[in-house]
Design an enzyme around this catalytic site. Structure first.
Site, PDB file in Angstrom:
ATOM      1  CE  LYS A 117      55.772   5.210 -11.504  1.00 47.45           C
ATOM      2  NZ  LYS A 117      57.158   4.908 -11.465  1.00 47.45           N
ATOM      3  CD  GLU A 201      59.493   3.922 -23.188  1.00 50.89           C
ATOM      4  OE1 GLU A 201      58.587   3.758 -22.408  1.00 50.89           O
ATOM      5  OE2 GLU A 201      60.706   3.211 -22.793  1.00 50.89           O
ATOM      6  CG  HIS A 236      64.479   0.109  -9.598  1.00 45.61           C
ATOM      7  ND1 HIS A 236      65.050   0.674 -10.722  1.00 45.61           N
ATOM      8  CD2 HIS A 236      64.517  -1.496  -9.972  1.00 45.61           C
ATOM      9  CE1 HIS A 236      64.847  -0.265 -11.850  1.00 45.61           C
ATOM     10  NE2 HIS A 236      64.716  -1.486 -11.457  1.00 45.61           N
ATOM     11  NE  ARG A 295      58.552  10.550  -0.917  1.00 42.55           N
ATOM     12  CZ  ARG A 295      59.579  10.320  -1.516  1.00 42.55           C
ATOM     13  NH1 ARG A 295      60.734  10.917  -0.942  1.00 42.55           N
ATOM     14  NH2 ARG A 295      59.915   9.634  -2.363  1.00 42.55           N
TER      15      ARG A 295
END
Lengths: 505, 180
Positions: A117, A201, A236, A295
């Site tokens: 990430k 953030e 999620h 993918r």
């Protein structure tokens, strides 16, 4: 050299989907299966099959040496990994290449670059892809936090650097709240994690999950294959996906930008095969890179519906060394497509079910597509993911797609295994979804209304169901009686007696 | 006659049905513990090849078709609808069950899902509270915490770590009786 034989390193609906395109292209397919999957439908769609034996996932679908051995023994010239399992593991792509076969997917270096990430975000930033604004490191002083918050723009989120689970987290909506919130967050961070460092953030009130499908030839050719929105999620995991993204339809400028950015990534990375760039979107049309999946995506059918591009075909063509010349793909986005994932789980609590599918009636008709691997008398294994099928539809516009989806869902009958189709019954009748107005908090925010829609229909059905059950038993008792005259005992009586026997033990 | 209905939402409701030649009376337990009654007249029911057809005189011409399946010999009927599959089973001696349960003060916690026991978090003799995690069951690649629905002492644990289980298997028996 064109691929003539391909091993599908996957199971279930995606293995069937890949086999279908191979068949059309005249490519022989090799399937693999674990002992649990001896009766899986994907085996019927492959020309040859290789057993991986019993055991855990690590012994079967994740076992690189066993799969590479099947590649060698079958003489397959290529391997398609599908999604999940080994699809994003660079060592698998390398092992396939070492065995002399083609990996139908990106180069191992692309898989590695996007697999982490932090490093993927750094790479995207270099290519000019927007990231969620925030501070790079922790802040200590109020003046530091003030400068950062002014730069990011309110509302901002304060998070404990060492934390998790919502502790030390504060949403700051206005500049004059910053000081008190910063002190509070620092105090909490210090007491919970022994470290008072917090970072800032941008806070999104109603985040959207937006993604862009890409396809590259590995030489800089190719680009975006349009957008999708997958904001309706539980735990999620996506439940409903559509293309085009309703959010981006409200912000045409953002749509243009996000597609341009995705094409640039394909060109600069010289990305090969299919991939997806995932973003967080906000109601103002801002978008921020999350991660890139290297993918084929579960929800690729909605892209296929609106562009007419068979993504698996192009993965194979690129693997064959074909170039995508400018304008060769020319994907137009036409109409609207929505997909739902029918899982073996309860509709509102997401509890796994499983069991035997006694019968299944699939919706058909114009512009309806089913990607399924279940059939009558199939036992749904609890060892793999809970997908029973994907149902997708196309419409000339979104309203048509929604009503077609509603109709197709009403035709779907899965007898035996409890599924979440009742949730989709409710979603396709709920006004915010119909308006295309939803973000990732959708299921929580509309839970009461969705349950009300479900319960109303359940209450309407219940008397008919009760009558139907009684009649079914009465008729089977009558059948029993006629088979054994004199044995005049009802099925209910029988079952009650059995019940008492059990109670007695 | 009383029936218990398990909907896809795993709520248990009780339905009482009286049948005579002309009419069915269906009473359903509602959420508040009350009952709603519905009288259905002139219902013609036919069952063939796993499909059950219901035709009603009123409203005229109304027709409902359900795929049905009779499961095993226990009087369980599965019906599928656009909301998902429903299971109907006879609420055998539910009053009797409740009385027996009250006498012994015992409560059995059964598995609501098939899967594999990942962890047993309690042992026989433990005193547990309502909501206390008892086991972790893995199904569909997800971990599910099974919490106690009763307070009391664990009498028996019906499963072991690593064991595969089916829906309805006994997990834990709890006696809520006298505290020592």
């Amino acid at each position: 050299m064109a691929i003539k034989k391909l091993l599908i390193a996957n199971r279930g609906e995606i293995a069937i989907r890949i086999a279908r395109t191979c068949k059309r292209m005249g490519i022989k397919t090799v399937g693999i299966f674990s002992d649990l999957d001896r009766k899986s439908l994907h085996l019927d769609y492959c020309d040859e099959v290789f057993g991986l034996g019993a055991g855990t996932l690590a012994d079967t679908y994740l076992n690189i040496p066993k799969i590479v051995d099947a590649v060698k023994r079958s003489g397959a010239e290529a391997v398609h990994p599908g999604y999940g399992f080994l699809s994003e593991r660079a060592p698998f792509a390398e092992a396939v290449a070492a065995a002399g076969a083609i990996f139908v997917g990106p180069r191992p270096d692309s898989i590695k670059a996007m697999g982490d990430k932090l490093s993927s975000k750094a790479l995207m930033k270099k290519m000019g892809v927007p990231l969620l604004p925030g501070t790079e490191g922790g802040v200590k002083e109020f003046s530091e936090a003030k400068t950062a918050a002014d730069r990011i723009g309110y509302p901002v989120l304060l998070k404990a650097s060492a934390g998790g689970g919502g502790k030390g987290m504060r949403i700051v909506r206005k500049a004059d709240e910053l000081k008190a919130s910063l002190e509070g967050a620092q105090r909490e961070a210090l007491s919970y994690f022994g470290d008072g460092t917090v970072y800032l953030e941008k806070y999104l009130e109603n985040p959207h999950h937006i993604e862009v499908q890409v396809l590259g030839d590995g030489h800089g050719g190719g680009g975006h294959v349009y957008d999708r929105e997958c904001s309706i999620q539980r735990r999620h995991q996506k439940l409903v996906e559509e293309s085009p993204a309703p959010l981006l339809e409200r912000h045409p400028e953002s749509k243009k930008k996000i597609l341009e950015v995705a094409t640039k990534v394909v060109e600069q990375m010289k990305y090969a095969s299919a991939g997806t760039l995932e973003f967080l979107g906000d109601d103002e049309g801002g978008f921020y890179f999350l991660e890139m999946n290297t993918r084929l995506q579960v929800e690729h059918p909605v892209t296929e519906w609106v562009t007419g591009v068979d993504l698996v075909e192009w993965q194979i063509r690129v693997a064959n060394g074909e170039r995508i010349h400018q304008g060769a793909l020319v994907p137009h986005q036409r109409g609207h497509s929505i997909e739902v994932r029918v899982y073996a789980e309860t509709p509102f609590d997401y509890l796994p079910t499983g069991g035997r599918v006694h019968d299944v009636q699939l919706p058909v008709g114009p512009f309806v597509r089913i990607d399924s691997a279940i059939y009558p008398r199939y036992d749904v294994p609890t060892e793999y993911d809970p997908t029973l099928m994907k149902l997708s539809v196309w419409g000339a516009d979104r309203a048509e797609a929604v009503s077609r989806l509603r109709g197709a869902l009403d035709e779907l009958r899965i007898l035996g295994v409890q599924s979440n189709q009742g949730l989709f019954y409710a979603i396709t009748r709920e006004k915010n979804f119909i308006a295309g107005d939803y973000g990732t908090p959708y299921l929580e925010k509309n839970r009461a209304e969705l349950k009300r829609i479900f319960n109303e229909e359940q209450a309407r059905l219940m008397p008919w169901l009760a009558m139907g059950a009684v009649e079914t038993l009465r008729q089977s008792a009558a059948a029993l009686e006629s088979a054994a005259p004199g044995a005049a005992i009802s099925a209910w009586e029988l079952s009650a007696r059995r019940g008492q026997l059990r109670e007695g033990t | 006659m009383r029936y218990s209905v398990t909907s896809p939402e795993t709520e248990h409701r009780l339905a009482t049905i009286s049948v005579d030649e002309q009419a069915w009376e269906v009473a359903l337990a509602d959420e508040k513990g009350g009952e709603t009654k519905q009288l259905i007249k002139g219902a013609a029911l036919t069952l063939r090849d796993g499909l059950l057809e219901l035709r009603l005189e009123s409203p005229a011409g109304m027709r409902v078709v359900f795929p049905v399946h009779r499961q095993g010999n226990d009087g369980v009927v599965v019906l599928s609808t656009a909301l998902g599959s429903f299971r109907l089973l006879p609420a055998r001696g539910s009053a009797h069950d409740a009385a027996a349960g009250a006498r012994s003060g015992a409560k059995s916690i059964k598995s609501s899902m098939p899967g594999k026991v990942l962890k047993v978090l309690c042992k026989a003799g433990d005193l547990v509270e309502v909501g206390q995690p008892l086991l972790i069951i893995e199904a569909m690649k997800m971990e599910n915490e099974i919490r106690s629905t009763a307070a009391g002492k664990i009498d028996e644990i019906g499963v072991q770590t690593g064991q595969s289980i089916s829906t309805g298997d006994l997990l834990v028996k709890i006696s809520s009786g006298e505290k020592k």
